[in-house]
Design an enzyme around this catalytic site. Structure first.
Site, PDB file in Angstrom:
ATOM      1  N   ASP A   1       5.508   4.911   5.062  1.00 20.17           N
ATOM      2  CA  ASP A   1       7.049   3.189   6.064  1.00 20.17           C
ATOM      3  C   ASP A   1       7.112   2.588   4.932  1.00 20.17           C
ATOM      4  OD1 ASP A   1       3.948   2.929   6.324  1.00 20.17           O
ATOM      5  OD2 ASP A   1       4.889   2.415   8.134  1.00 20.17           O
TER       6      ASP A   1
ATOM      7  N   HIS B   1       0.875  -0.967   0.387  1.00 17.36           N
ATOM      8  CA  HIS B   1      -0.259  -0.292  -0.272  1.00 17.36           C
ATOM      9  C   HIS B   1       1.100   0.906   0.144  1.00 17.36           C
ATOM     10  CE1 HIS B   1       0.797  -0.673   3.974  1.00 17.36           C
ATOM     11  NE2 HIS B   1       0.506   0.148   5.149  1.00 17.36           N
TER      12      HIS B   1
END
Length: 303
Positions: free
Chosen positions: A65, A61
């Site tokens: 991060d 996604h």
């Protein structure tokens, strides 16, 4: 062999002792990476694995991060004089997100190819890898991946001899190619035995437990699963932020029965994941706490 390396195990932010979650696998000179957060290049350098052979880069996604390390990685690959195309796979919007990040890496000597996932489950063949992408349950669209290496059946010498095929045609058939001899075409299925068990790694992170994860990880050689929270009392926080606790990940593994499970994507506040693994192993004994650089060489079953 099929080599697997968990480059980093952190969630949310890199720490002095823990890089962000990223996975790299390699097989027969090809490499595939899943997620590329800040610091992923350093994690790979510490492991001693090269970037240049990466052929496929998958994204679960588009939270920072998991993708913010991409521009630097692309520049490094370009500086290594790479010219081969790089395939990028991820949820819908991939090309838009990558092109925005690429404004700081505008000139690359190799083309980018995009494959955007739009279905709940998709099958992709990329080089030696069979990729099964499956939707999971996070607060934005997010996918997990199973990466498989298929294994052909055994070459049946007696069948080749019965067909009268000269030895020089055996190797192409073993590699899956059809051959023509004396005006007749011979296909691999005429001389190959039934397909044998291959190898499979299933990877998912940033999700609540879902049946799709159980099915994807079923009988995997290695299941790498997020365990954001290991400490007691974090269950409600996991629900609110759509992550998993160690116990929830262990229950998925208990149902899916992979050969081994590694936990990853630890909260920055979780300093010593190993302290909570006894409870995990009571649910699924073949569980281990992931750590940066953790590597495993997967081998085909002996026959």
């Amino acid at each position: 062999m099929f080599d697997v390396c968990l480059l980093g195990t952190g969630g949310m932010m890199p720490l002095p002792y823990r890089w962000l979650t990223s996975l790299m696998v390699r097989y027969e000179g090809s490499q595939l990476m899943i997620d590329c957060g800040e610091g992923t290049q350093i994690a790979a350098k510490e492991k001693g694995w090269s970037f240049k052979p990466i052929d496929v880069l998958c994204f679960t996604h588009y939270h920072a991060d998991h993708i913010s390390g991409l521009p630097g990685l692309l520049l490094t690959m370009g500086n290594a004089e790479r010219t081969e195309p790089l395939l990028l796979i991820g949820p819908k919007g991939l090309e838009r997100v990558v092109c925005a990040l690429k404004t700081i890496a505008p000139e690359l000597p190799f083309p980018l190819e995009f494959l955007e996932l739009t279905e709940r489950e998709q099958e992709i063949q990329a080089g030696p890898y069979q990729i099964h992408a499956f939707r999971v349950n996070h607060n934005i669209v997010c996918y997990g991946y199973s990466i498989s290496i298929p294994r052909a059946g055994k070459f049946q010498v007696e069948k080749a001899k019965e067909l009268g095929l000269p030895v020089q045609y055996w190797n192409p058939l073993q590699k899956g190619n059809s051959v023509t001899y004396e005006g007749k075409t011979y296909t691999p299925d005429l001389v190959m035995g039934p397909e044998r068990r291959g190898l499979k790694v299933t990877y998912c992170t940033d999700t609540r437990p879902t049946p799709a994860i159980v099915e994807a990880a079923r009988s995997a050689d290695l299941f790498i699963c997020e365990g954001m929270y290991g400490e007691p009392g974090k269950e409600q926080k996991a629900v609110e932020h759509k992550h998993m606790t160690f116990a929830e990940a262990a229950r998925i593994a208990k149902e899916a029965q992979p050969k081994e499970m590694w936990l990853t994507h630890f909260s920055p506040s979780l300093n010593r994941p190993e302290e909570y693994m006894d409870d995990v192993r009571r649910i699924f004994p073949r569980a281990k706490a992931g750590k940066d650089g953790k590597t495993k060489e997967l081998k085909f079953d002996e026959e």
